[in-house]
Write an enzyme that holds these catalytic residues in place. Structure first.
Site, PDB file in Angstrom:
ATOM      1  N   THR A  19       0.827  -1.215   0.000  1.00 11.30           N
ATOM      2  CA  THR A  19       0.000   0.000   0.000  1.00 11.30           C
ATOM      3  C   THR A  19       0.856   1.258   0.000  1.00 11.30           C
ATOM      4  O   THR A  19       0.326   2.370   0.057  1.00 11.30           O
ATOM      5  CB  THR A  19      -0.927   0.034   1.234  1.00 11.30           C
ATOM      6  OG1 THR A  19      -0.122   0.042   2.417  1.00 11.30           O
ATOM      7  CG2 THR A  19      -1.856  -1.156   1.255  1.00 11.30           C
ATOM      8  N   GLY A  20       2.173   1.099  -0.041  1.00  7.99           N
ATOM      9  CA  GLY A  20       3.083   2.221   0.113  1.00  7.99           C
ATOM     10  C   GLY A  20       3.290   3.036  -1.150  1.00  7.99           C
ATOM     11  O   GLY A  20       2.766   2.739  -2.228  1.00  7.99           O
ATOM     12  N   LYS A 148      17.058  -0.066  -1.787  1.00  8.00           N
ATOM     13  CA  LYS A 148      17.974   0.771  -1.036  1.00  8.00           C
ATOM     14  C   LYS A 148      17.207   1.592   0.000  1.00  8.00           C
ATOM     15  O   LYS A 148      15.996   1.767  -0.164  1.00  8.00           O
ATOM     16  CB  LYS A 148      18.767   1.682  -1.984  1.00  8.00           C
ATOM     17  CG  LYS A 148      17.911   2.635  -2.809  1.00  8.00           C
ATOM     18  CD  LYS A 148      18.737   3.689  -3.504  1.00  8.00           C
ATOM     19  CE  LYS A 148      19.148   4.781  -2.533  1.00  8.00           C
ATOM     20  NZ  LYS A 148      19.493   6.054  -3.209  1.00  8.00           N
ATOM     21  N   GLU A 216      19.077  17.438 -10.042  1.00 11.53           N
ATOM     22  CA  GLU A 216      17.633  17.537  -9.833  1.00 11.53           C
ATOM     23  C   GLU A 216      17.240  18.992  -9.613  1.00 11.53           C
ATOM     24  O   GLU A 216      18.004  19.773  -9.033  1.00 11.53           O
ATOM     25  CB  GLU A 216      17.202  16.715  -8.626  1.00 11.53           C
ATOM     26  CG  GLU A 216      17.494  15.226  -8.732  1.00 11.53           C
ATOM     27  CD  GLU A 216      17.020  14.502  -7.493  1.00 11.53           C
ATOM     28  OE1 GLU A 216      15.802  14.228  -7.428  1.00 11.53           O
ATOM     29  OE2 GLU A 216      17.825  14.222  -6.608  1.00 11.53           O
ATOM     30  N   HIS A 240      23.913   4.968  -6.796  1.00  8.91           N
ATOM     31  CA  HIS A 240      23.630   5.303  -8.191  1.00  8.91           C
ATOM     32  C   HIS A 240      24.885   5.703  -8.964  1.00  8.91           C
ATOM     33  O   HIS A 240      25.213   5.123 -10.001  1.00  8.91           O
ATOM     34  CB  HIS A 240      22.618   6.445  -8.278  1.00  8.91           C
ATOM     35  CG  HIS A 240      21.265   6.109  -7.746  1.00  8.91           C
ATOM     36  ND1 HIS A 240      20.703   4.860  -7.880  1.00  8.91           N
ATOM     37  CD2 HIS A 240      20.346   6.860  -7.089  1.00  8.91           C
ATOM     38  CE1 HIS A 240      19.503   4.869  -7.315  1.00  8.91           C
ATOM     39  NE2 HIS A 240      19.272   6.061  -6.831  1.00  8.91           N
TER      40      HIS A 240
END
Length: 520
Positions: A19-20, A148, A216, A240
């Site tokens: 449900t996350g 992770k 970002e 990453h």
């Protein structure tokens, strides 16, 4: 170009934390796309498991709403969605107790692949692994997927690996890093090892340096409580960016299979030289234009956690001796982009009289937006007036080069989940790989903590702190400008990094009532 879809064997996929946030944003919409492509067998089933009390119909409605919110064009397929939802089941479960486990065991089928996705915080990995065996739900052919962060340092990573190894063999454990599922990341190996043009030049004789940038435009947003305990080094560099570095620098494996590829990646990590303080720049975005600062976002006015990091490292082996690798990543930067740039050396001599400009060949590999590659080459500028040289890119944007069917290429999570079902671990990290990455990272973090280093502030919508520019200027080099050079194709907004272990991803928490907006 028509994509070739290869169906997988029948499976039961259990998603703990079903449900996350991650399940609703990525996993279930991605599986629906795989269903529509014909890759999912007729009798395959998906079972959500979390603490919230809910029945099958309630869960199906939750996922239908998630597809409507986070899906792409596939959400218009009402009949397809109805069929897909019919494959979904739900079991209320207590990750740390016994509630729900007998019901889950009764739901599992014999003779199909059993896969278990731990879309939860790492503190629950050991509990879930233990109960899967205590209740005889997992067998020797079962697979588990873990997200992770794989620890926050070497000691915790070793403990996580030990907790999983107590119940599952390494061949059953799939440590997922969605960056490795990106089409362009996989194309790194195809470009290097499938073209005679590049591999002979892929060494210190011809390469001046390599830049890896993951930028970002968003801040930490609702991830503040997680991010302030992590920072850019733990959240992005240790996993990453480290994986991108390994793929760009590794030696050719003897064969393209999981362990041989991962053996070569491990050699790269172990060959990384320790960093000196002057080789690392940390930053924190400031407030601007009415937007909050990093410290405002994390509600910690004294935070020394970095939202930006840039570093220079070397790989101590024959291939890369003397070649610097520059890595940077940060939030609230000028543009959203992920790129690897292989910058080749200057010509030793130019025959063109009067040409004083430095012309370099650069292979730029774009991970986002608009995955693709371009090779910067030098040509004559058109028109009269003599031999004037200009640099132009030979562009291969995948959507343009491969045709409209490229739009249907599965995203990272879709691809990686199907690889789990196939039993293909090539794009997943091995336990010793994770530990080696932490062994290199830990002394860097310990060093700045011991020195009480404070991150440099930087204005949002810029390239980052000025000190990061100097990191390269001191070497007579420059960072490539952070910019979105290519028109972004329509699609749902996404962010990189993790942040997937907020409370709503934990199976002992209730389902999300007010999901965050995409991009937070």
């Amino acid at each position: 170009m028509v994509s070739r879809v290869i169906p997988v064997d029948s499976f039961d996929l259990v998603i703990f934390g079903g449900t996350g946030d991650l399940a609703r944003r990525k996993i279930l919409p991605g599986l629906f796309r795989r269903f529509r492509s014909g890759q999912m067998p007729e009798d395959a089933r998906i079972i959500g498991a979390a603490r919230a009390e809910m029945d099958d119909e309630g869960y199906r409605q939750l996922i239908a709403d998630a597809v409507e919110e986070f899906g792409g064009e596939e959400k218009a397929d009402a009949e397809g969605l109805k069929q897909f939802l019919g494959r979904l089941h739900y079991v209320p479960i207590d990750a740390k107790g016994d509630g729900g486990w007998p019901e889950l065991a009764a739901l599992m089928r014999d003779g199909v692949i059993r896969a278990f996705y731990f879309s939860v915080g790492p503190s629950l990995f050991g509990d879930l692994a233990e109960r899967l065996h205590t209740h005889s739900i997992a067998d020797e052919q079962s697979r588990i997927v873990v997200e992770k962060p794989f620890g926050r340092d070497l000691a915790s990573a070793q403990q996580l690996n030990a907790d999983l190894a107590a119940h599952f063999g390494e061949h059953q454990i799939y440590r997922i890093d969605h960056y490795l599922g990106k089409e362009t990341v996989q194309n790194l190996m195809a470009v290097r090892f499938g073209n005679v043009l590049f591999e002979p030049l892929w060494n210190s004789h011809y390469v001046d340096h390599i830049q890896i940038t993951v930028a970002e435009t968003v801040g930490v947003g609702g991830r503040g409580s997680y991010y302030d305990q992590s920072g850019a080094m733990r959240d992005m560099v240790q996993n990453h960016l480290m994986q991108l570095l390994c793929l760009i620098a590794m030696e050719p494996p003897a064969q393209y299979d999981a362990d041989r590829v991962r053996d070569e990646k491990l050699k790269v990590i172990r060959a990384l030289q320790p960093l000196q303080p002057h080789q690392v720049v940390r930053g924190q975005y400031d407030a601007a234009g009415g937007d909050p600062s990093y410290r405002d976002d994390v509600e910690n006015p004294r935070s020394h956690t970095e939202s930006f990091i840039a570093l220079k490292t070397h790989i101590a082996n024959w291939r890369w001796a003397g070649v610097p690798f520059y890595l940077r990543t940060g939030k609230r930067l000028k543009a959203r982009t992920s790129e690897i740039a292989v910058v080749f050396k200057d010509l030793g001599h130019t025959i063109f009289e009067g040409d004083t400009a430095r012309h370099r060949n650069i292979l730029a590999i774009r991970l986002q937006p608009n995955e693709g590659m371009d090779l910067q080459v030098t040509i004559k500028e058109p028109g009269p007036g003599g031999m004037r040289l200009v640099d132009v890119p030979l562009d291969m944007t995948f959507a343009d080069a491969l045709g409209p069917d490229q739009e249907q290429v599965p995203d990272a999570y879709e691809r990686l989940i199907m690889d789990v079902i196939r039993g293909n671990q090539t794009l997943f990290m091995r336990g010793d790989e994770v530990e080696a990455a932490w062994a290199w990272t830990d002394p860097i973090i310990a060093g700045w903590e011991a020195r009480h280093d404070v991150p440099k502030t930087y204005d949002p919508d810029t390239q980052g702190p000025e000190d990061a520019m100097m990191l390269m200027h001191r070497d007579g080099r420059r960072w490539r400008e952070i910019r979105e050079e290519f028109k972004r194709r329509p699609g749902p907004a996404t962010t990189v990094g993790s942040g997937i272990h907020d409370p709503e991803d934990d199976p002992v928490q209730p389902p999300v009532q007010q999901p965050r907006k995409a991009g937070e």
